[in-house]
Write a protein that holds these residues in place. Structure first.
Motif, PDB file in Angstrom:
ATOM      1  N   VAL A 183      16.276 -54.023  28.377  1.00  0.00           N
ATOM      2  CA  VAL A 183      15.066 -54.653  27.487  1.00  0.00           C
ATOM      3  C   VAL A 183      14.773 -53.586  26.473  1.00  0.00           C
ATOM      4  CG1 VAL A 183      12.517 -55.191  27.936  1.00  0.00           C
ATOM      5  CG2 VAL A 183      14.213 -56.074  29.470  1.00  0.00           C
ATOM      6  N   VAL A 184      14.744 -52.573  26.729  1.00  0.00           N
ATOM      7  CA  VAL A 184      14.364 -51.269  25.759  1.00  0.00           C
ATOM      8  C   VAL A 184      15.333 -51.354  24.395  1.00  0.00           C
ATOM      9  CG1 VAL A 184      13.870 -48.870  25.038  1.00  0.00           C
ATOM     10  CG2 VAL A 184      12.820 -50.104  27.170  1.00  0.00           C
ATOM     11  N   SER A 185      16.682 -51.478  24.891  1.00  0.00           N
ATOM     12  CA  SER A 185      17.822 -51.537  23.664  1.00  0.00           C
ATOM     13  C   SER A 185      17.546 -52.846  22.882  1.00  0.00           C
ATOM     14  CB  SER A 185      18.807 -51.517  24.410  1.00  0.00           C
ATOM     15  OG  SER A 185      19.360 -52.421  25.084  1.00  0.00           O
ATOM     16  N   VAL A 186      17.026 -53.897  23.577  1.00  0.00           N
ATOM     17  CA  VAL A 186      17.087 -54.975  22.938  1.00  0.00           C
ATOM     18  C   VAL A 186      15.841 -54.940  21.852  1.00  0.00           C
ATOM     19  CG1 VAL A 186      16.643 -57.562  22.861  1.00  0.00           C
ATOM     20  CG2 VAL A 186      18.553 -56.389  24.308  1.00  0.00           C
ATOM     21  N   LEU A 187      14.619 -54.625  22.542  1.00  0.00           N
ATOM     22  CA  LEU A 187      13.436 -54.495  21.680  1.00  0.00           C
ATOM     23  C   LEU A 187      13.266 -53.543  20.551  1.00  0.00           C
ATOM     24  CD1 LEU A 187      10.845 -55.192  24.639  1.00  0.00           C
ATOM     25  CD2 LEU A 187      11.631 -56.881  22.903  1.00  0.00           C
ATOM     26  N   TRP A 188      13.885 -52.207  20.974  1.00  0.00           N
ATOM     27  CA  TRP A 188      13.799 -51.119  19.926  1.00  0.00           C
ATOM     28  C   TRP A 188      15.361 -50.752  19.695  1.00  0.00           C
ATOM     29  CZ3 TRP A 188      10.152 -51.187  24.183  1.00  0.00           C
ATOM     30  CH2 TRP A 188       8.801 -51.413  23.551  1.00  0.00           C
ATOM     31  N   PRO A 189      15.969 -51.289  19.013  1.00  0.00           N
ATOM     32  CA  PRO A 189      17.451 -50.857  18.870  1.00  0.00           C
ATOM     33  C   PRO A 189      17.465 -49.533  17.905  1.00  0.00           C
ATOM     34  CG  PRO A 189      17.039 -52.917  17.401  1.00  0.00           C
ATOM     35  CD  PRO A 189      15.910 -52.635  18.251  1.00  0.00           C
ATOM     36  N   ARG A 190      16.539 -49.219  17.393  1.00  0.00           N
ATOM     37  CA  ARG A 190      16.651 -48.128  16.472  1.00  0.00           C
ATOM     38  C   ARG A 190      16.279 -46.914  17.158  1.00  0.00           C
ATOM     39  NH1 ARG A 190      18.437 -48.468  11.488  1.00  0.00           N
ATOM     40  NH2 ARG A 190      18.289 -50.559  10.468  1.00  0.00           N
ATOM     41  N   PHE A 191      15.942 -47.114  18.503  1.00  0.00           N
ATOM     42  CA  PHE A 191      15.270 -46.016  19.532  1.00  0.00           C
ATOM     43  C   PHE A 191      16.428 -44.841  19.395  1.00  0.00           C
ATOM     44  CE2 PHE A 191      14.096 -44.275  23.782  1.00  0.00           C
ATOM     45  CZ  PHE A 191      13.182 -43.561  23.358  1.00  0.00           C
ATOM     46  N   VAL A 211      22.560 -43.209  19.258  1.00  0.00           N
ATOM     47  CA  VAL A 211      23.571 -42.357  19.594  1.00  0.00           C
ATOM     48  C   VAL A 211      24.803 -43.231  20.289  1.00  0.00           C
ATOM     49  CG1 VAL A 211      24.141 -40.440  21.292  1.00  0.00           C
ATOM     50  CG2 VAL A 211      22.265 -40.197  19.963  1.00  0.00           C
ATOM     51  N   LEU A 212      24.279 -44.099  21.266  1.00  0.00           N
ATOM     52  CA  LEU A 212      25.409 -44.879  21.736  1.00  0.00           C
ATOM     53  C   LEU A 212      26.071 -45.887  20.631  1.00  0.00           C
ATOM     54  CD1 LEU A 212      23.350 -45.986  24.963  1.00  0.00           C
ATOM     55  CD2 LEU A 212      25.167 -44.411  24.853  1.00  0.00           C
ATOM     56  N   ASN A 213      25.482 -45.866  19.521  1.00  0.00           N
ATOM     57  CA  ASN A 213      26.307 -46.813  18.635  1.00  0.00           C
ATOM     58  C   ASN A 213      27.182 -46.069  17.791  1.00  0.00           C
ATOM     59  OD1 ASN A 213      25.829 -49.638  19.420  1.00  0.00           O
ATOM     60  ND2 ASN A 213      23.802 -49.241  18.577  1.00  0.00           N
ATOM     61  N   THR A 214      27.354 -44.742  18.069  1.00  0.00           N
ATOM     62  CA  THR A 214      28.191 -43.990  17.153  1.00  0.00           C
ATOM     63  C   THR A 214      29.618 -44.476  17.298  1.00  0.00           C
ATOM     64  OG1 THR A 214      28.499 -42.236  18.602  1.00  0.00           O
ATOM     65  CG2 THR A 214      26.706 -41.953  17.150  1.00  0.00           C
ATOM     66  N   PRO A 239      32.493 -42.776  17.902  1.00  0.00           N
ATOM     67  CA  PRO A 239      33.125 -42.396  19.059  1.00  0.00           C
ATOM     68  C   PRO A 239      32.848 -42.838  20.245  1.00  0.00           C
ATOM     69  CG  PRO A 239      32.532 -40.296  17.627  1.00  0.00           C
ATOM     70  CD  PRO A 239      31.744 -41.576  17.242  1.00  0.00           C
ATOM     71  N   LEU A 240      31.472 -43.105  20.484  1.00  0.00           N
ATOM     72  CA  LEU A 240      31.155 -43.633  21.985  1.00  0.00           C
ATOM     73  C   LEU A 240      31.443 -45.198  21.744  1.00  0.00           C
ATOM     74  CD1 LEU A 240      27.935 -41.807  22.691  1.00  0.00           C
ATOM     75  CD2 LEU A 240      29.911 -41.520  23.766  1.00  0.00           C
ATOM     76  N   VAL A 241      31.480 -45.871  20.614  1.00  0.00           N
ATOM     77  CA  VAL A 241      31.811 -47.305  20.667  1.00  0.00           C
ATOM     78  C   VAL A 241      33.359 -47.456  20.832  1.00  0.00           C
ATOM     79  CG1 VAL A 241      32.238 -49.194  19.007  1.00  0.00           C
ATOM     80  CG2 VAL A 241      29.943 -48.144  19.034  1.00  0.00           C
ATOM     81  N   PHE A 242      34.142 -46.644  20.366  1.00  0.00           N
ATOM     82  CA  PHE A 242      35.515 -46.716  20.753  1.00  0.00           C
ATOM     83  C   PHE A 242      35.749 -46.458  22.159  1.00  0.00           C
ATOM     84  CE2 PHE A 242      39.569 -44.100  21.000  1.00  0.00           C
ATOM     85  CZ  PHE A 242      40.452 -45.177  20.857  1.00  0.00           C
ATOM     86  N   LEU A 243      35.020 -45.279  22.664  1.00  0.00           N
ATOM     87  CA  LEU A 243      35.141 -45.181  23.936  1.00  0.00           C
ATOM     88  C   LEU A 243      34.922 -46.335  24.792  1.00  0.00           C
ATOM     89  CD1 LEU A 243      35.896 -42.993  26.332  1.00  0.00           C
ATOM     90  CD2 LEU A 243      33.547 -42.385  26.215  1.00  0.00           C
ATOM     91  N   GLY A 244      33.854 -46.978  24.479  1.00  0.00           N
ATOM     92  CA  GLY A 244      33.524 -48.357  25.161  1.00  0.00           C
ATOM     93  C   GLY A 244      34.713 -49.372  25.006  1.00  0.00           C
TER      94      GLY A 244
END
Length: 109
Positions: free
Chosen positions: A17-25, A30-33, A35-40
């Motif tokens: 819920v927090v990730s949807v409401l405040w995606p710029r938190f 960090v999770l959208n960098t 390297p982490l997107v590639f790991l996902g």
């Protein structure tokens, strides 16, 4: 035991819920960098390969070596198998995406 599972489930729901409401938190940035997107992206392949490296082939090696081997195998598997087979599936079943492409159509009367 049930209480811990409930708390975990509620915690996961709150994170979503927090990730949807405040995606710029900042944690979500960090999770959208890259390297982490590639790991996902390669995570399923790494999951498939990790047991081979942790339980059998490289038992005598360090944890870092086994992790690196699983990551490399997962990345290679993703690029050599998953992507080409996904493209083939898209050509063979145009208009069908995702898991639905793997399920044959059921004809009804």
């Amino acid at each position: 035991h049930l209480t811990g599972q409930t708390i975990s489930a509620v915690g996961c729901a709150l994170v979503i819920v927090v990730s949807v409401l405040w995606p710029r938190f900042w944690p979500f940035r960090v999770l959208n960098t890259a390297p982490l997107v590639f790991l996902g992206t390669i995570s399923y392949s790494v999951y498939i390969w990790q047991q081979a490296f942790t339980e059998t082939w490289l038992q005598d090696q360090s944890s870092a070596t086994r992790l690196l081997a699983a990551l490399l195998a997962g990345a290679l598997s993703y690029h050599v198998l998953e992507r080409p087979l996904g493209a083939l599936r898209a050509r063979l079943r145009p208009g069908v995406r995702g898991a639905a492409a793997a399920v044959p159509a059921i004809k009804t009367a």
